[in-house]
Design a protein around this motif. Structure first.
Motif, PDB file in Angstrom:
ATOM      1  N   GLY A 341      51.167 -23.605 123.406  1.00 61.23           N
ATOM      2  CA  GLY A 341      52.048 -22.647 124.057  1.00 61.23           C
ATOM      3  C   GLY A 341      52.569 -21.645 123.049  1.00 61.23           C
ATOM      4  O   GLY A 341      52.651 -21.934 121.855  1.00 61.23           O
ATOM      5  N   MET A 342      52.927 -20.460 123.530  1.00 62.12           N
ATOM      6  CA  MET A 342      53.397 -19.411 122.620  1.00 62.12           C
ATOM      7  C   MET A 342      54.618 -18.710 123.190  1.00 62.12           C
ATOM      8  O   MET A 342      54.691 -18.434 124.389  1.00 62.12           O
ATOM      9  CB  MET A 342      52.290 -18.382 122.373  1.00 62.12           C
ATOM     10  CG  MET A 342      52.722 -17.221 121.481  1.00 62.12           C
ATOM     11  SD  MET A 342      51.380 -16.049 121.171  1.00 62.12           S
ATOM     12  CE  MET A 342      52.300 -14.700 120.421  1.00 62.12           C
ATOM     13  N   VAL A 343      55.588 -18.428 122.315  1.00 58.11           N
ATOM     14  CA  VAL A 343      56.734 -17.589 122.648  1.00 58.11           C
ATOM     15  C   VAL A 343      56.576 -16.293 121.866  1.00 58.11           C
ATOM     16  O   VAL A 343      56.570 -16.296 120.637  1.00 58.11           O
ATOM     17  CB  VAL A 343      58.068 -18.275 122.288  1.00 58.11           C
ATOM     18  CG1 VAL A 343      59.226 -17.300 122.458  1.00 58.11           C
ATOM     19  CG2 VAL A 343      58.285 -19.498 123.164  1.00 58.11           C
ATOM     20  N   SER A 344      56.426 -15.180 122.584  1.00 59.30           N
ATOM     21  CA  SER A 344      56.198 -13.882 121.950  1.00 59.30           C
ATOM     22  C   SER A 344      57.483 -13.336 121.340  1.00 59.30           C
ATOM     23  O   SER A 344      58.589 -13.601 121.821  1.00 59.30           O
ATOM     24  CB  SER A 344      55.659 -12.891 122.988  1.00 59.30           C
ATOM     25  OG  SER A 344      55.647 -11.572 122.479  1.00 59.30           O
ATOM     26  N   GLU A 345      57.336 -12.528 120.272  1.00 61.96           N
ATOM     27  CA  GLU A 345      58.504 -11.857 119.693  1.00 61.96           C
ATOM     28  C   GLU A 345      59.043 -10.791 120.643  1.00 61.96           C
ATOM     29  O   GLU A 345      60.212 -10.421 120.576  1.00 61.96           O
ATOM     30  CB  GLU A 345      58.147 -11.221 118.351  1.00 61.96           C
ATOM     31  CG  GLU A 345      57.191 -10.048 118.437  1.00 61.96           C
ATOM     32  CD  GLU A 345      57.063  -9.294 117.121  1.00 61.96           C
ATOM     33  OE1 GLU A 345      57.906  -9.506 116.231  1.00 61.96           O
ATOM     34  OE2 GLU A 345      56.123  -8.499 116.991  1.00 61.96           O
ATOM     35  N   ASP A 346      58.187 -10.298 121.547  1.00 61.16           N
ATOM     36  CA  ASP A 346      58.591  -9.291 122.532  1.00 61.16           C
ATOM     37  C   ASP A 346      58.984 -10.012 123.816  1.00 61.16           C
ATOM     38  O   ASP A 346      58.209 -10.117 124.758  1.00 61.16           O
ATOM     39  CB  ASP A 346      57.443  -8.314 122.786  1.00 61.16           C
ATOM     40  CG  ASP A 346      57.830  -7.177 123.728  1.00 61.16           C
ATOM     41  OD1 ASP A 346      59.007  -7.131 124.154  1.00 61.16           O
ATOM     42  OD2 ASP A 346      56.956  -6.348 124.039  1.00 61.16           O
ATOM     43  N   LEU A 429      55.890 -20.148 117.819  1.00 60.98           N
ATOM     44  CA  LEU A 429      57.156 -19.449 118.061  1.00 60.98           C
ATOM     45  C   LEU A 429      57.242 -18.228 117.151  1.00 60.98           C
ATOM     46  O   LEU A 429      57.399 -18.359 115.937  1.00 60.98           O
ATOM     47  CB  LEU A 429      58.340 -20.386 117.802  1.00 60.98           C
ATOM     48  CG  LEU A 429      58.316 -21.740 118.520  1.00 60.98           C
ATOM     49  CD1 LEU A 429      59.583 -22.529 118.197  1.00 60.98           C
ATOM     50  CD2 LEU A 429      58.164 -21.560 120.026  1.00 60.98           C
ATOM     51  N   ASP A 430      57.143 -17.045 117.740  1.00 60.82           N
ATOM     52  CA  ASP A 430      57.167 -15.799 116.976  1.00 60.82           C
ATOM     53  C   ASP A 430      58.555 -15.178 117.067  1.00 60.82           C
ATOM     54  O   ASP A 430      58.959 -14.692 118.119  1.00 60.82           O
ATOM     55  CB  ASP A 430      56.105 -14.839 117.522  1.00 60.82           C
ATOM     56  CG  ASP A 430      55.899 -13.627 116.625  1.00 60.82           C
ATOM     57  OD1 ASP A 430      56.516 -13.572 115.547  1.00 60.82           O
ATOM     58  OD2 ASP A 430      55.119 -12.732 117.008  1.00 60.82           O
ATOM     59  N   VAL A 459      54.631 -23.945 114.867  1.00 65.23           N
ATOM     60  CA  VAL A 459      54.479 -22.846 113.912  1.00 65.23           C
ATOM     61  C   VAL A 459      55.637 -21.889 114.167  1.00 65.23           C
ATOM     62  O   VAL A 459      55.780 -21.370 115.273  1.00 65.23           O
ATOM     63  CB  VAL A 459      53.133 -22.114 114.073  1.00 65.23           C
ATOM     64  CG1 VAL A 459      53.060 -20.927 113.116  1.00 65.23           C
ATOM     65  CG2 VAL A 459      51.969 -23.069 113.824  1.00 65.23           C
ATOM     66  N   TRP A 460      56.472 -21.677 113.157  1.00 64.79           N
ATOM     67  CA  TRP A 460      57.687 -20.864 113.306  1.00 64.79           C
ATOM     68  C   TRP A 460      57.529 -19.601 112.459  1.00 64.79           C
ATOM     69  O   TRP A 460      57.521 -19.654 111.242  1.00 64.79           O
ATOM     70  CB  TRP A 460      58.897 -21.676 112.845  1.00 64.79           C
ATOM     71  CG  TRP A 460      60.230 -21.043 113.109  1.00 64.79           C
ATOM     72  CD1 TRP A 460      60.694 -19.854 112.622  1.00 64.79           C
ATOM     73  CD2 TRP A 460      61.302 -21.574 113.902  1.00 64.79           C
ATOM     74  NE1 TRP A 460      61.964 -19.602 113.062  1.00 64.79           N
ATOM     75  CE2 TRP A 460      62.366 -20.647 113.853  1.00 64.79           C
ATOM     76  CE3 TRP A 460      61.459 -22.735 114.641  1.00 64.79           C
ATOM     77  CZ2 TRP A 460      63.573 -20.865 114.512  1.00 64.79           C
ATOM     78  CZ3 TRP A 460      62.669 -22.946 115.302  1.00 64.79           C
ATOM     79  CH2 TRP A 460      63.704 -22.024 115.240  1.00 64.79           C
ATOM     80  N   ILE A 461      57.400 -18.448 113.130  1.00 69.73           N
ATOM     81  CA  ILE A 461      57.254 -17.157 112.453  1.00 69.73           C
ATOM     82  C   ILE A 461      58.625 -16.500 112.345  1.00 69.73           C
ATOM     83  O   ILE A 461      59.362 -16.426 113.328  1.00 69.73           O
ATOM     84  CB  ILE A 461      56.321 -16.221 113.248  1.00 69.73           C
ATOM     85  CG1 ILE A 461      54.988 -16.901 113.561  1.00 69.73           C
ATOM     86  CG2 ILE A 461      56.118 -14.907 112.506  1.00 69.73           C
ATOM     87  CD1 ILE A 461      54.112 -17.136 112.387  1.00 69.73           C
ATOM     88  N   SER A 462      58.983 -16.010 111.158  1.00 73.32           N
ATOM     89  CA  SER A 462      60.304 -15.402 111.019  1.00 73.32           C
ATOM     90  C   SER A 462      60.362 -14.448 109.835  1.00 73.32           C
ATOM     91  O   SER A 462      59.651 -14.616 108.845  1.00 73.32           O
ATOM     92  CB  SER A 462      61.371 -16.487 110.847  1.00 73.32           C
ATOM     93  OG  SER A 462      62.663 -15.910 110.731  1.00 73.32           O
ATOM     94  N   THR A 463      61.247 -13.454 109.965  1.00 77.87           N
ATOM     95  CA  THR A 463      61.579 -12.574 108.842  1.00 77.87           C
ATOM     96  C   THR A 463      62.904 -12.991 108.215  1.00 77.87           C
ATOM     97  O   THR A 463      63.425 -12.291 107.350  1.00 77.87           O
ATOM     98  CB  THR A 463      61.691 -11.110 109.313  1.00 77.87           C
ATOM     99  OG1 THR A 463      62.632 -11.044 110.396  1.00 77.87           O
ATOM    100  CG2 THR A 463      60.350 -10.577 109.780  1.00 77.87           C
TER     101      THR A 463
END
Length: 503
Positions: A341-346, A429-430, A459-463
């Motif tokens: 599953g994916m959570v978009s940044e948008d 997770l973006d 997978v946790w994407i972050s700035t």
């Protein structure tokens, strides 16, 4: 009569005074008792968790919402704008969270849109450019008025939006709603410098942000809203991030203790994954019970990485293995069946169907579990939705409420709840905490850690380096499309992550 306000040892009469303002939508009180004052030459931070009433209050000040009770004065005169245009006549302008520019127009055309200098039916381009430069000058930036909006960086787009607001009228109060939420740290610094310059020139800036470090850096005063009411308001002198956190939550933040997690079997393997532009040869492995962090600046390819894995973007070269099976060129539908599953940044553009209900959004990716004979059972859907609403503490009127009516933090919980309903084993997770308040952020941290303890893989994407250090087991840095070697979280610090990303 409005009481004077102290600032820098001097006493100033308030420019803006909000006194016991209230607004309800049916039985829901969005704002109950909002009270604060702001002066000229001040950055006044307006803070509160999602759903605290910030948007409603700012909407009232910007002429977008009519209050039910209370009074607002501007320069000592009663102020009750009937529209955004009416508010601008009084010198109040708002810049929304998402920069809205016409990409096919140049900077000057965007800044003067609707107020173009015209002679004999033709726009005077040179005069438009002069006005554009004059509007951007207080921000301390030099952006070519003839550049197309589509060529601007995210920070420049935000600055042009602010310049456009300044050009529309003689602004006395400028409302900035999350102006840095989609920017890198370096880009955010550029915007914060511009905000400070505006206040130093005498403007009153109402600054909304969930990033408390920014508030401490740029604000002179603050107001905290909770459940539609002002709970604290005062000078920022001596106020630290920990103090603001306690005001927002209503209690001191609890230290998160990292409990050891048992890493299970490998569930995802990415080998030299290359997209049309980005990523450029990314490789990593993910195991059950693990939170794997990817840190990178805007444009580094971190979002493109998860989009390629999920089948949203085309893969040119490389391999993706789900468990022991090769599954490189796939589609989102196949990924759903494979337990990803994916959570978009948008969130608004891709992550949710805003006009559909909370229940629809929560269950959309796995309708078969609430269907009989190919027909969705409203009772089964309602039960599943209510269970997730309770589990995730989603604040809404009920399962049938439009998801677009929820605050940002609660919308994000719905997006993640959909993955839980889907029973995904791998969660991509973006930027899952972008634009949400500190309370919702802490809940998402705890939820992710709990899911990993139950052998889910994330997978946790972050700035934001601090949040990766708080929740992840391993972290890798993405730079120019290339994913660096993953390291244990104990081998990283915020400084090291930033240095690696900018190298």
């Amino acid at each position: 009569m409005t009481d004077p306000v102290e600032a820098d040892g001097a006493t100033h009469a308030p420019l803006l005074s909000v006194d016991r303002v209230a607004k309800s939508y049916g039985a829901t009180a969005a704002l109950k008792n909002a009270t604060f004052t702001a002066i000229e030459g001040e950055v006044h931070a307006v803070m509160g968790e999602n759903g605290a009433g910030k948007s409603t209050m700012l909407g009232i000040l910007a002429g977008l919402v009519r209050s039910d009770h209370g009074t607002v004065t501007l320069g000592g005169v009663h102020y009750a704008p009937r529209s955004a245009a009416d508010a601008r006549k009084f010198g109040v302008a708002i810049v929304p969270q998402e920069p809205t520019l016409c990409d096919h127009l140049n900077v000057a055309e965007n800044v003067t849109l609707g107020i173009e200098p015209v002679s004999s039916g033709f726009v005077r381009a040179e005069e438009a450019q002069r006005r554009c430069k004059a509007a951007l000058a207080p921000l301390g930036v030099d952006i070519d008025p003839t550049r197309r909006a589509s060529d601007l960086t995210p920070a420049e787009r935000q600055l042009v939006c602010i310049g456009r607001a300044l050009a529309q009228s003689k602004v006395r109060v400028l409302i900035l709603d999350e102006p840095t939420s989609s920017l890198t740290m370096a880009e955010a610094e550029r915007v914060l410098d511009a905000v400070r310059a505006l206040a130093d020139s005498g403007l009153c800036v109402l600054y909304v942000s969930h990033t408390l470090g920014e508030v401490v850096r740029v604000a002179d005063a603050y107001t905290v809203l909770r459940n539609g009411e002002t709970v604290r308001s005062g000078s920022m002198k001596g106020v630290e991030v920990a103090d603001l956190t306690e005001m927002l939550l209503g209690h001191p933040a609890e230290a998160r203790v990292r409990a050891p997690r048992e890493k299970g079997e490998r569930v995802l393997s990415v080998r030299e994954l290359t997209g049309v532009k980005l990523p450029a040869g990314a490789s990593f492995e993910l195991h059950r019970g693990e939170i794997f962090g990817v840190f990178g600046l805007v444009g580094s390819g971190r979002t493109e990485l998860v989009r390629a894995i999920y089948g949203l973007d085309r893969v040119v070269r490389g391999e993706v293995h789900i468990g022991s099976s090769a599954s490189t060129r796939s589609t989102p539908a196949h990924r759903l069946h494979e337990g990803i599953g994916m959570v978009s940044e948008d969130r608004k553009g891709e992550g949710l169907a805003l006009t559909m209900s909370v229940a629809d959004n929560l269950t959309l990716s796995k309708l078969e579990s609430i269907s009989s004979g190919g027909i969705v059972s409203p009772n089964a859907q309602g039960t599943a939705a209510r269970d997730l609403i309770t589990r995730l503490q989603i604040r809404c009127a009920g399962p049938d409420a439009p998801v677009g009516s929820l605050s940002g933090g609660n919308q994000q919980k719905v997006a993640i709840g959909r993955l839980l309903h889907q029973n995904a084993n791998v969660l991509l997770l973006d930027e899952p905490t972008r634009g949400i308040d500190i309370g919702s952020r802490e809940q998402l941290y705890d939820l992710s850690i709990d899911l990993a303890a139950k052998q889910k893989a994330i997978v946790w994407i972050s700035t934001q380096p601090a949040e990766l250090l708080a929740v992840c087991d391993r972290i890798a840095v993405m730079r120019r499309g290339v994913l660096g070697a993953p390291r244990d979280v104990t081998d990283w610090s915020e400084q090291l992550l930033l240095q690696e990303a900018a190298a």
